[in-house]
Every structure is written in C-alpha cells, then in structure tokens.
Scaffold this motif. Structure first.
Motif, PDB file in Angstrom:
ATOM      1  N   LEU A   1       0.842  -1.180   0.000  1.00 42.47           N
ATOM      2  CA  LEU A   1       0.000   0.000   0.000  1.00 42.47           C
ATOM      3  C   LEU A   1       0.884   1.238   0.000  1.00 42.47           C
ATOM      4  O   LEU A   1       1.727   1.391   0.878  1.00 42.47           O
ATOM      5  N   ARG A   2       0.689   2.072  -1.017  1.00 43.03           N
ATOM      6  CA  ARG A   2       1.378   3.365  -1.028  1.00 43.03           C
ATOM      7  C   ARG A   2       0.433   4.432  -0.487  1.00 43.03           C
ATOM      8  O   ARG A   2      -0.694   4.571  -0.959  1.00 43.03           O
ATOM      9  N   ILE A   3       0.901   5.154   0.522  1.00 40.59           N
ATOM     10  CA  ILE A   3       0.141   6.258   1.101  1.00 40.59           C
ATOM     11  C   ILE A   3       1.010   7.496   0.966  1.00 40.59           C
ATOM     12  O   ILE A   3       2.046   7.609   1.630  1.00 40.59           O
ATOM     13  N   GLY A   4       0.602   8.416   0.087  1.00 40.10           N
ATOM     14  CA  GLY A   4       1.471   9.550  -0.198  1.00 40.10           C
ATOM     15  C   GLY A   4       2.779   9.066  -0.784  1.00 40.10           C
ATOM     16  O   GLY A   4       2.797   8.275  -1.724  1.00 40.10           O
ATOM     17  N   ALA A   5       3.891   9.529  -0.227  1.00 39.91           N
ATOM     18  CA  ALA A   5       5.212   9.134  -0.719  1.00 39.91           C
ATOM     19  C   ALA A   5       5.742   7.884  -0.040  1.00 39.91           C
ATOM     20  O   ALA A   5       6.862   7.448  -0.323  1.00 39.91           O
ATOM     21  N   THR A   6       4.961   7.285   0.876  1.00 46.88           N
ATOM     22  CA  THR A   6       5.412   6.131   1.658  1.00 46.88           C
ATOM     23  C   THR A   6       4.766   4.852   1.151  1.00 46.88           C
ATOM     24  O   THR A   6       3.537   4.756   1.092  1.00 46.88           O
ATOM     25  N   THR A   7       5.594   3.885   0.761  1.00 48.25           N
ATOM     26  CA  THR A   7       5.090   2.586   0.330  1.00 48.25           C
ATOM     27  C   THR A   7       5.331   1.563   1.435  1.00 48.25           C
ATOM     28  O   THR A   7       6.460   1.393   1.898  1.00 48.25           O
ATOM     29  N   LEU A   8       4.266   0.893   1.828  1.00 45.50           N
ATOM     30  CA  LEU A   8       4.321  -0.103   2.895  1.00 45.50           C
ATOM     31  C   LEU A   8       4.105  -1.485   2.302  1.00 45.50           C
ATOM     32  O   LEU A   8       3.111  -1.727   1.612  1.00 45.50           O
ATOM     33  N   VAL A   9       5.031  -2.392   2.578  1.00 44.38           N
ATOM     34  CA  VAL A   9       4.848  -3.798   2.221  1.00 44.38           C
ATOM     35  C   VAL A   9       4.430  -4.531   3.489  1.00 44.38           C
ATOM     36  O   VAL A   9       4.369  -3.958   4.575  1.00 44.38           O
ATOM     37  N   ALA A  10       4.118  -5.822   3.354  1.00 46.65           N
ATOM     38  CA  ALA A  10       3.613  -6.592   4.491  1.00 46.65           C
ATOM     39  C   ALA A  10       4.560  -6.509   5.685  1.00 46.65           C
ATOM     40  O   ALA A  10       5.774  -6.676   5.545  1.00 46.65           O
ATOM     41  N   GLY A  11       3.992  -6.185   6.843  1.00 49.26           N
ATOM     42  CA  GLY A  11       4.761  -6.087   8.075  1.00 49.26           C
ATOM     43  C   GLY A  11       5.297  -4.706   8.363  1.00 49.26           C
ATOM     44  O   GLY A  11       5.909  -4.506   9.413  1.00 49.26           O
ATOM     45  N   HIS A  12       5.076  -3.745   7.469  1.00 53.99           N
ATOM     46  CA  HIS A  12       5.584  -2.396   7.690  1.00 53.99           C
ATOM     47  C   HIS A  12       4.435  -1.435   7.976  1.00 53.99           C
ATOM     48  O   HIS A  12       3.293  -1.667   7.575  1.00 53.99           O
ATOM     49  N   SER A  13       4.752  -0.327   8.650  1.00 55.01           N
ATOM     50  CA  SER A  13       3.699   0.531   9.185  1.00 55.01           C
ATOM     51  C   SER A  13       4.076   2.001   9.120  1.00 55.01           C
ATOM     52  O   SER A  13       5.249   2.366   8.942  1.00 55.01           O
ATOM     53  N   ALA A  14       3.059   2.846   9.279  1.00 57.53           N
ATOM     54  CA  ALA A  14       3.232   4.292   9.244  1.00 57.53           C
ATOM     55  C   ALA A  14       2.051   4.926   9.961  1.00 57.53           C
ATOM     56  O   ALA A  14       1.057   4.257  10.278  1.00 57.53           O
ATOM     57  N   VAL A  15       2.158   6.236  10.206  1.00 53.96           N
ATOM     58  CA  VAL A  15       1.067   6.996  10.789  1.00 53.96           C
ATOM     59  C   VAL A  15       0.627   8.065   9.799  1.00 53.96           C
ATOM     60  O   VAL A  15       1.458   8.792   9.249  1.00 53.96           O
ATOM     61  N   VAL A  16      -0.694   8.127   9.550  1.00 56.86           N
ATOM     62  CA  VAL A  16      -1.275   9.180   8.732  1.00 56.86           C
ATOM     63  C   VAL A  16      -1.890  10.201   9.685  1.00 56.86           C
ATOM     64  O   VAL A  16      -2.877   9.895  10.359  1.00 56.86           O
ATOM     65  N   PRO A  17      -1.315  11.406   9.793  1.00 58.22           N
ATOM     66  CA  PRO A  17      -1.851  12.394  10.729  1.00 58.22           C
ATOM     67  C   PRO A  17      -3.251  12.864  10.326  1.00 58.22           C
ATOM     68  O   PRO A  17      -3.611  12.883   9.143  1.00 58.22           O
ATOM     69  N   SER A  18      -4.025  13.253  11.299  1.00 62.51           N
ATOM     70  CA  SER A  18      -5.388  13.717  11.096  1.00 62.51           C
ATOM     71  C   SER A  18      -5.450  14.847  10.067  1.00 62.51           C
ATOM     72  O   SER A  18      -4.672  15.804  10.113  1.00 62.51           O
ATOM     73  N   GLY A  19      -6.423  14.732   9.131  1.00 59.30           N
ATOM     74  CA  GLY A  19      -6.680  15.805   8.193  1.00 59.30           C
ATOM     75  C   GLY A  19      -5.704  15.945   7.052  1.00 59.30           C
ATOM     76  O   GLY A  19      -5.905  16.797   6.173  1.00 59.30           O
ATOM     77  N   VAL A  20      -4.643  15.148   7.006  1.00 62.74           N
ATOM     78  CA  VAL A  20      -3.631  15.262   5.952  1.00 62.74           C
ATOM     79  C   VAL A  20      -4.139  14.584   4.678  1.00 62.74           C
ATOM     80  O   VAL A  20      -4.506  13.404   4.696  1.00 62.74           O
ATOM     81  N   ALA A  21      -4.190  15.316   3.591  1.00 61.80           N
ATOM     82  CA  ALA A  21      -4.630  14.756   2.315  1.00 61.80           C
ATOM     83  C   ALA A  21      -3.530  13.870   1.726  1.00 61.80           C
ATOM     84  O   ALA A  21      -2.344  14.161   1.875  1.00 61.80           O
ATOM     85  N   PHE A  22      -3.941  12.785   1.041  1.00 60.71           N
ATOM     86  CA  PHE A  22      -2.949  11.898   0.440  1.00 60.71           C
ATOM     87  C   PHE A  22      -3.558  11.106  -0.707  1.00 60.71           C
ATOM     88  O   PHE A  22      -4.770  10.863  -0.746  1.00 60.71           O
ATOM     89  N   ASP A  23      -2.701  10.718  -1.636  1.00 58.25           N
ATOM     90  CA  ASP A  23      -3.054   9.762  -2.680  1.00 58.25           C
ATOM     91  C   ASP A  23      -2.650   8.376  -2.190  1.00 58.25           C
ATOM     92  O   ASP A  23      -1.707   8.232  -1.411  1.00 58.25           O
ATOM     93  N   TRP A  24      -3.334   7.367  -2.663  1.00 57.69           N
ATOM     94  CA  TRP A  24      -2.995   5.999  -2.287  1.00 57.69           C
ATOM     95  C   TRP A  24      -3.064   5.083  -3.506  1.00 57.69           C
ATOM     96  O   TRP A  24      -3.759   5.370  -4.468  1.00 57.69           O
ATOM     97  N   GLU A  25      -2.326   3.986  -3.425  1.00 54.63           N
ATOM     98  CA  GLU A  25      -2.355   2.950  -4.457  1.00 54.63           C
ATOM     99  C   GLU A  25      -2.095   1.609  -3.797  1.00 54.63           C
ATOM    100  O   GLU A  25      -1.159   1.476  -2.997  1.00 54.63           O
ATOM    101  N   ALA A  26      -2.926   0.625  -4.098  1.00 59.15           N
ATOM    102  CA  ALA A  26      -2.822  -0.687  -3.456  1.00 59.15           C
ATOM    103  C   ALA A  26      -2.543  -1.774  -4.482  1.00 59.15           C
ATOM    104  O   ALA A  26      -3.033  -1.720  -5.623  1.00 59.15           O
ATOM    105  N   ALA A  27      -1.772  -2.768  -4.069  1.00 57.20           N
ATOM    106  CA  ALA A  27      -1.583  -3.973  -4.875  1.00 57.20           C
ATOM    107  C   ALA A  27      -2.819  -4.856  -4.739  1.00 57.20           C
ATOM    108  O   ALA A  27      -3.616  -4.697  -3.807  1.00 57.20           O
ATOM    109  N   PRO A  28      -3.024  -5.808  -5.653  1.00 55.68           N
ATOM    110  CA  PRO A  28      -4.141  -6.748  -5.491  1.00 55.68           C
ATOM    111  C   PRO A  28      -4.052  -7.478  -4.147  1.00 55.68           C
ATOM    112  O   PRO A  28      -2.966  -7.753  -3.639  1.00 55.68           O
ATOM    113  N   ALA A  29      -5.236  -7.773  -3.592  1.00 55.98           N
ATOM    114  CA  ALA A  29      -5.351  -8.552  -2.345  1.00 55.98           C
ATOM    115  C   ALA A  29      -4.587  -7.916  -1.184  1.00 55.98           C
ATOM    116  O   ALA A  29      -3.974  -8.616  -0.380  1.00 55.98           O
ATOM    117  N   THR A  30      -4.636  -6.604  -1.101  1.00 60.58           N
ATOM    118  CA  THR A  30      -3.987  -5.908   0.019  1.00 60.58           C
ATOM    119  C   THR A  30      -4.930  -5.841   1.214  1.00 60.58           C
ATOM    120  O   THR A  30      -6.113  -5.507   1.080  1.00 60.58           O
TER     121      THR A  30
END
Length: 232
Positions: A70-99
């Motif tokens: 899952l890509r959230i903004g400029a950060t791409t997360l693969v299985a087992g990785h994590s991030a925080v999306v702060p409140s109200g921050v706009a972002f684009d996202w892109e997901a792989a199949p079966a995410t």
C-alpha cells in the motif's frame, strides 16, 4: 461490550476472517473490530488493487500492512511495515491486489505532523522505564524505546520498543495497545484465565481495561501503537 471480559485479540485472525465492503476506497473499504465505544478504534482495510485520493482522515491513524502493499502519499508499505497518517492530511494511495491492512485510529482534529510518518524499525533505541517493581516476578528487565509519532495532545503514541526477558503479574491496562512483534515471543494470561502466546510476525491488541500478565523468556522487540486516555 459492557459485560465482555476485555483481553488480548489476535489481529491477524481478525484480518483473515472479517468481511469488508468491496467499495474499492481506502476510507470506506473497512470492517471495524468490535471494541468498547470511544475515540479509538481498529479497522481492517481490504483493497483489491486500485488507487485514489483522500482529502483527510478524521483522526491520527496507525496503518500496518498484513498482505500485499500500500502506497500512502510518498510512503510505500509492504507486508509487516507501518506508518502513521496524521489527522486531516490529504494523500493519494495505491494498493496492490489482495492488500489487507490494519488501521488503528484516534479521533483528534489537530495533527502533530503535516505528512505521513513511517515507523522506523531500525531507529536507535534509548533507555525507558521498566515495569513497576511490585509487578515483577524475578529480575528487572532492561527496556528501550523510540517514538516516531506522538499526537498533539500526547494521547496517541507510536514507535518501537525492546526489552530483555521478564515476567510481570497481571495489571489493568489503561490503554489500547496494538503490537507487532519484530523479535521474540510473549505469553499473556487474562483475568478469565485465558492464555495466549504471540511470536515474531504476530499482530495483536491488548484492550483498554484488560487485566493481563506478561511473560517473555527471550529478547522481545515490537512496533506499538498506544492510545492512552488522560482519564483511564
């Protein structure tokens, strides 16, 4: 929820069985984990590919990918990785199949950052307080911590922690704590006598109000997301 014994919850099992609306949208393709009402909740997000944009979420959100990527903004997360999306921050996202991802959100209006904050599992750790001496069975452990995100009111905190082995008797949790074990294993026993052991790679939640013991017989390292209300 009023009569339910609060305990530990296997979030990978929840992610494997929860039914999620197939909306194809990051903000709505979700199933909520049944928890007591409050400003903090946990959702399963399921996206079979796709992309989109979000104008902003109604709270700080810790996200950990269980499967896919899952890509959230400029950060791409693969299985087992994590991030925080702060409140109200706009972002684009892109997901792989079966995410599939788990999202722990704290409802707050004022963000503590203006962009997505990745959790740095390799960050240098600094000494932190061990469990209270009166709760320990055996030697006092050596604990370390690194905080990646702290909400603007200090209630929601996300980062990485490790510890030498220790055994602690049951205590009442004054917070929700989501944990992703990077190393080691830990066994909990709740107030109903139910026991559960989690090991490297497992993702689980100890509920606010749960009364659980802790026993780890080896070095433990975890990523955590904690919601600790000012009044427990």
């Amino acid at each position: 929820m009023a009569n339910k014994v609060r305990s530990f919850i296997d979030l990978r099992a929840f992610a494997d069985t929860a039914e999620v609306p197939a909306t194809g949208d990051y903000a709505t393709a979700r199933a909520a984990l049944p928890l007591a009402d409050g400003p903090c909740g946990v959702d399963l997000v399921a996206l079979d590919g796709g992309a989109g944009s979000v104008a902003g979420l109604p709270g700080d959100e810790f996200v950990i990918v269980v499967a896919g990527s899952l890509r959230i903004g400029a950060t791409t997360l693969v299985a087992g990785h994590s991030a925080v999306v702060p409140s109200g921050v706009a972002f684009d996202w892109e997901a792989a199949p079966a995410t599939r991802a788990l999202a722990m959100r704290y409802a707050i209006e004022t963000p503590a950052a203006d962009a997505v904050v990745p959790i740095d599992e390799d960050a240098a750790l600094t000494p932190s307080n061990p469990p209270l001496a009166e709760l320990l069975v055996g030697p006092t452990p050596s604990c370390r911590n690194h905080t990646d995100y702290l909400s603007s009111d200090g209630v929601f905190i996300c980062g990485t922690w490790d510890s030498t082995p220790y055994h602690r008797i049951a205590m009442r949790y004054r917070h929700h704590e989501l944990m992703h074990l990077l190393d080691g294993s830990v066994t909990f026993v709740d107030e109903a006598g139910v026991s559960g052991t989690f090991a490297t790679g497992d993702i689980f939640l100890v509920e606010h109000g749960a009364e659980c013991s802790w026993e780890s017989r080896e070095h433990v390292k975890k990523v955590y997301a904690i919601w600790r209300p000012a009044v427990a």
